[in-house]
Enzyme design. Structure first.
Site, PDB file in Angstrom:
ATOM      1  N   ARG A 102       0.877  -1.198   0.000  1.00  0.00           N
ATOM      2  CA  ARG A 102       0.000   0.000   0.000  1.00  0.00           C
ATOM      3  C   ARG A 102       0.892   1.220   0.000  1.00  0.00           C
ATOM      4  NH1 ARG A 102      -5.435   1.221   3.403  1.00  0.00           N
ATOM      5  NH2 ARG A 102      -6.173  -0.167   1.759  1.00  0.00           N
ATOM      6  N   HIS A 142      -7.242   1.173  -6.629  1.00  0.00           N
ATOM      7  CA  HIS A 142      -7.473   0.259  -5.507  1.00  0.00           C
ATOM      8  C   HIS A 142      -8.141  -1.009  -6.065  1.00  0.00           C
ATOM      9  CE1 HIS A 142      -7.871  -1.235  -1.600  1.00  0.00           C
ATOM     10  NE2 HIS A 142      -8.726  -0.391  -1.050  1.00  0.00           N
ATOM     11  N   GLN A 189     -10.137  -3.689  -3.911  1.00  0.00           N
ATOM     12  CA  GLN A 189     -11.453  -3.228  -3.469  1.00  0.00           C
ATOM     13  C   GLN A 189     -12.501  -3.443  -4.562  1.00  0.00           C
ATOM     14  OE1 GLN A 189     -12.401  -1.707  -0.387  1.00  0.00           O
ATOM     15  NE2 GLN A 189     -14.401  -2.159  -1.280  1.00  0.00           N
ATOM     16  N   ASP A 222     -17.190   7.288  -1.628  1.00  0.00           N
ATOM     17  CA  ASP A 222     -15.945   7.083  -0.871  1.00  0.00           C
ATOM     18  C   ASP A 222     -15.607   8.416  -0.206  1.00  0.00           C
ATOM     19  OD1 ASP A 222     -13.500   6.133   0.100  1.00  0.00           O
ATOM     20  OD2 ASP A 222     -12.451   6.361  -1.817  1.00  0.00           O
ATOM     21  N   CYS A 271     -16.572   1.809   0.178  1.00  0.00           N
ATOM     22  CA  CYS A 271     -15.459   0.884   0.437  1.00  0.00           C
ATOM     23  C   CYS A 271     -15.057   0.889   1.908  1.00  0.00           C
ATOM     24  CB  CYS A 271     -14.268   1.243  -0.442  1.00  0.00           C
ATOM     25  SG  CYS A 271     -13.648   2.906  -0.161  1.00  0.00           S
ATOM     26  N   ARG A 282     -14.279  -8.529   1.199  1.00  0.00           N
ATOM     27  CA  ARG A 282     -12.839  -8.323   1.015  1.00  0.00           C
ATOM     28  C   ARG A 282     -12.106  -9.645   1.275  1.00  0.00           C
ATOM     29  NH1 ARG A 282     -10.424  -3.229   0.911  1.00  0.00           N
ATOM     30  NH2 ARG A 282      -8.643  -4.460   0.213  1.00  0.00           N
TER      31      ARG A 282
HETATM   32  N1   CP Z   1     -11.473  -0.216   1.974  1.00  0.00           N
HETATM   33  C1   CP Z   1     -10.209  -0.343   2.419  1.00  0.00           C
HETATM   34  O1   CP Z   1      -9.261  -0.553   1.672  1.00  0.00           O
HETATM   35  O2   CP Z   1     -10.110  -0.240   3.766  1.00  0.00           O
HETATM   36  P1   CP Z   1      -8.751  -0.163   4.591  1.00  0.00           P
HETATM   37  O3   CP Z   1      -8.136   1.184   4.326  1.00  0.00           O
HETATM   38  O4   CP Z   1      -9.208  -0.305   6.024  1.00  0.00           O
HETATM   39  O5   CP Z   1      -7.846  -1.272   4.174  1.00  0.00           O
HETATM   40  N1  NVA Z   2      -9.885   6.784  -1.321  1.00  0.00           N
HETATM   41  C1  NVA Z   2      -9.560   6.306   0.000  1.00  0.00           C
HETATM   42  C2  NVA Z   2      -9.809   4.842   0.103  1.00  0.00           C
HETATM   43  C3  NVA Z   2      -9.567   4.254   1.467  1.00  0.00           C
HETATM   44  C4  NVA Z   2      -9.777   2.769   1.496  1.00  0.00           C
HETATM   45  C5  NVA Z   2      -8.111   6.655   0.320  1.00  0.00           C
HETATM   46  O1  NVA Z   2      -7.252   6.499  -0.555  1.00  0.00           O
HETATM   47  O2  NVA Z   2      -7.844   7.062   1.449  1.00  0.00           O
END
Ligand code: CP
Ligand code: NVA
Length: 309
Positions: free
Chosen positions: A104, A131, A134, A226, A266, A294
């Protein structure tokens, strides 16, 4: 690396998306039936998170365990990356120990750099552009609730961010119409819009970008939102919260969608900002089924990339 499969973008699963969704559904059924399924016995996944995570971290870690393997949570602050070891060298070294790497990142380029130098599959656990994990989950969830994907209409209301970009590609790949209702200047990444358009022509679905949330949801079978301030954008919080306020998913906005429309997010949700309590806890919300999925979807991704199915 010949034979190595990465999941960096929804474009990487274009040809295999339906297969992954079928595998996820079958893995879910097996899990619910209490049937052991351990195709990744003896395999290890390294997980590096530059940013916070609840769902991605836990679903991949539990998923690896349930599949008979093992996951290691590695904070970049504890790794030598924090002291200047390059991403390329980290990729080369980890590839000698583990069978896959989940990353990540703040920047898409970091995940790509890692994938270029790793000899094992790399999975994008979210970056500033996409992502994909997701969105595979979201498609599984929509399929379960609506029985189909092709021909449905998904309205994404809010920021044209990483989740929205991957949804754009995912919808095009499965033939779902996508309407993005976003403020001017907050549209999806134009590079991904131009990747999605030819795909949508083959799968016969439309891609529209509008700047009015009511217009966006009018034909919607799925209403998706989101956060307005993604991780890494905290400095823009005040301005974004002001600009995005008309794009809040409220009970009133939902009245403009089809009666049977489902609501997705999400998560994490910022209740009272992009979505109201009434909607997130309401009868049309499927956000916690989505969160559960997930686990099942990530297991399918792991089996596909690290296993033999
Ligand atoms: N939706 C999602 O990716 O959640 P997290 O940031 O908790 O992993
Ligand atoms: N768009 C959000 C998604 C979190 C799962 C971010 O990048 O923070």
């Amino acid at each position: 690396m010949p034979g190595k499969r990465d999941l960096l973008s929804m474009l990487d699963v274009e040809k295999d998306l339906i297969g992954i969704l079928e595998l996820a559904a079958s893995i879910k059924n097996r899990t619910k039936a209490g049937e052991p399924y351990e195709p990744l016995r003896g395999k290890s996944l390294a997980m590096i998170f530059e940013k916070s995570s609840t769902r991605t971290r836990v679903s991949f870690e539990v998923g690896m365990t349930q599949l008979g393997g093992h996951a290691l949570f590695l904070s970049p602050n504890d790794l030598q990356i924090g002291r200047g070891e390059t991403i390329a060298d980290t990729a080369r070294v980890l590839s000698r120990y583990v069978d896959g790497i989940l990353y990540r990142a703040y920047k898409n380029e970091t995940v790509r750099e890692l994938a270029r130098h790793a000899t094992v599959p790399v999975i994008n656990g979210l970056d500033d552009r996409e992502h994909p994990c997701q969105i595979i989950t979201d498609l599984l969830t929509i399929q379960e609730h609506r029985g189909t994907l092709k021909g449905l209409t998904l309205a994404y209301v809010g920021d044209g961010n990483n989740v929205c970009n991957s949804l754009l590609l995912g919808c095009a790949e499965v033939g779902m119409h996508m309407l993005a209702g976003v403020p001017k200047g907050y549209e999806q990444d134009p590079r991904l819009l131009s990747e999605a358009r030819p795909i949508s022509m083959v799968t016969e679905c439309s891609i529209e970008v509008v700047h009015d949330p009511v217009e966006a949801v009018r034909k919607a079978d799925v209403v998706y939102t989101d956060v307005w301030v993604s991780m890494g954008m905290e400095k823009e919080r005040e301005e974004r919260e002001r600009i995005f306020l008309p794009f809040q998913i409220t009970g009133k906005l939902l009245e403009a969608a089809k009666d049977e429309a489902v609501v997705m997010h999400c998560l994490p949700a910022h209740r009272g900002l992009e979505i109201t309590d009434q909607v997130v806890d309401g009868p049309q919300s499927i956000v916690f089924d989505e969160a559960e999925n997930r686990l099942h979807a990530q297991k399918a991704v792991l089996v596909r990339l690290l296993g033999r199915e």
